[in-house]
Design an enzyme around this catalytic site. Structure first.
Site, PDB file in Angstrom:
ATOM      1  N   HIS A  58       0.791  -1.235   0.000  1.00  0.00           N
ATOM      2  CA  HIS A  58       0.000   0.000   0.000  1.00  0.00           C
ATOM      3  C   HIS A  58       0.823   1.285   0.000  1.00  0.00           C
ATOM      4  O   HIS A  58       0.286   2.366  -0.211  1.00  0.00           O
ATOM      5  CB  HIS A  58      -0.983   0.021   1.183  1.00  0.00           C
ATOM      6  CG  HIS A  58      -0.367  -0.311   2.510  1.00  0.00           C
ATOM      7  ND1 HIS A  58       0.679   0.394   3.065  1.00  0.00           N
ATOM      8  CD2 HIS A  58      -0.677  -1.297   3.411  1.00  0.00           C
ATOM      9  CE1 HIS A  58       0.980  -0.122   4.250  1.00  0.00           C
ATOM     10  NE2 HIS A  58       0.182  -1.158   4.474  1.00  0.00           N
ATOM     11  N   HIS A 154      -2.297  -0.620  -3.575  1.00  0.00           N
ATOM     12  CA  HIS A 154      -3.583  -0.704  -2.881  1.00  0.00           C
ATOM     13  C   HIS A 154      -3.793   0.575  -2.067  1.00  0.00           C
ATOM     14  O   HIS A 154      -2.849   1.142  -1.511  1.00  0.00           O
ATOM     15  CB  HIS A 154      -3.610  -1.911  -1.937  1.00  0.00           C
ATOM     16  CG  HIS A 154      -3.720  -3.217  -2.645  1.00  0.00           C
ATOM     17  ND1 HIS A 154      -4.881  -3.952  -2.672  1.00  0.00           N
ATOM     18  CD2 HIS A 154      -2.819  -3.913  -3.367  1.00  0.00           C
ATOM     19  CE1 HIS A 154      -4.683  -5.059  -3.369  1.00  0.00           C
ATOM     20  NE2 HIS A 154      -3.440  -5.053  -3.807  1.00  0.00           N
TER      21      HIS A 154
END
Length: 242
Positions: A58, A154
């Site tokens: 992420h 993400h």
């Protein structure tokens, strides 16, 4: 009025039982299957280190999160936002497990997330709809022609927005474009037999008005077909037919 919230989280690692924490929450709101623009989005200081493997997924570093609020600082705003809605989550046990772990850590007597709202798991829905196939969010985007090329990493809010499109595509269904035929007039009491055939002819219809696409609409349509073609690996039937 059906209120649904598409939710995703990012975390410091995979297991709350190992002390991992939530570092991002993203929600977007659907009302009557339409995005309203209302959202809940926050980055959180997890009060611990983020695993290197999670950062690779992420991109949220310890330095970036250092000055962000703690979960305890935003919990009431979050509960107020989700209460009474249906949460739509891809692989719900993961996010729900982390949310319940965060709520359980607090001393203010919060309940589990399922006590505040209903929960729908789109991964289970996809597995029933597409058994034996890959049903990750990326796989579903490809299957339904949803452009996710901007998803290099993400992110909770980005993934929630993409999941909203996937959910609407999975549950959209098919509507008919056929019109019911106009009923023919029936003879009343005492009508002459045989019935006058002229009376059974449909009423003359007015000429149909032709609506032509604007240049902007044509450009938007072409862009959408390009996105579908790219996501499907060059198998967009509409583009091939053109």
């Amino acid at each position: 009025m059906a209120r649904q919230l598409i939710l995703d989280t990012e975390t410091t690692g995979l297991e709350p039982a190992q002390g991992h924490r939530i570092i991002e929450i993203g929600c977007v709101e659907l009302v009557d299957r339409k995005l309203t623009g209302s959202r809940f989005h926050v980055y959180l200081n997890p009060e611990r280190e983020v695993d290197a493997g999670a950062v690779a997924v992420h991109g949220l570093s310890n330095d970036f999160l250092a000055d962000k609020p703690r979960f305890a600082d935003i919990v009431q705003d979050f509960i107020d936002f989700v209460t009474g809605a249906e949460l739509i989550i891809h692989n719900a046990p993961f996010d729900v497990g982390f949310l319940n772990h965060e709520l359980n850590r607090l001393t203010a007597g919060y309940k589990t997330i399922g006590d505040y709202c209903a929960i729908l798991d789109t991964l289970l829905m996809a597995r029933k709809k597409h058994p034996g196939q890959r049903n990750s969010l990326d796989a579903l985007c490809k299957r339904y022609g949803i452009d996710n090329t901007h998803r290099n990493l993400h992110g909770a809010l980005l993934d929630a927005e993409i999941l909203a499109e996937v959910y609407l595509a999975m549950t959209g269904g098919q509507t008919t474009l056929l019109l019911e035929p106009e009923p023919l007039p029936q003879p009343g009491p005492g009508a002459a037999q045989p019935m006058d055939l002229a009376a059974t002819r449909p009423r003359q219809r007015l000429p149909l008005k032709i609506l032509r696409c604007t240049d902007a609409e044509l450009a938007a349509h072409a862009a959408r077909l390009e996105a579908i073609d790219k996501a499907s690996g060059g198998h967009c039937l509409w583009k091939q037919a053109g």
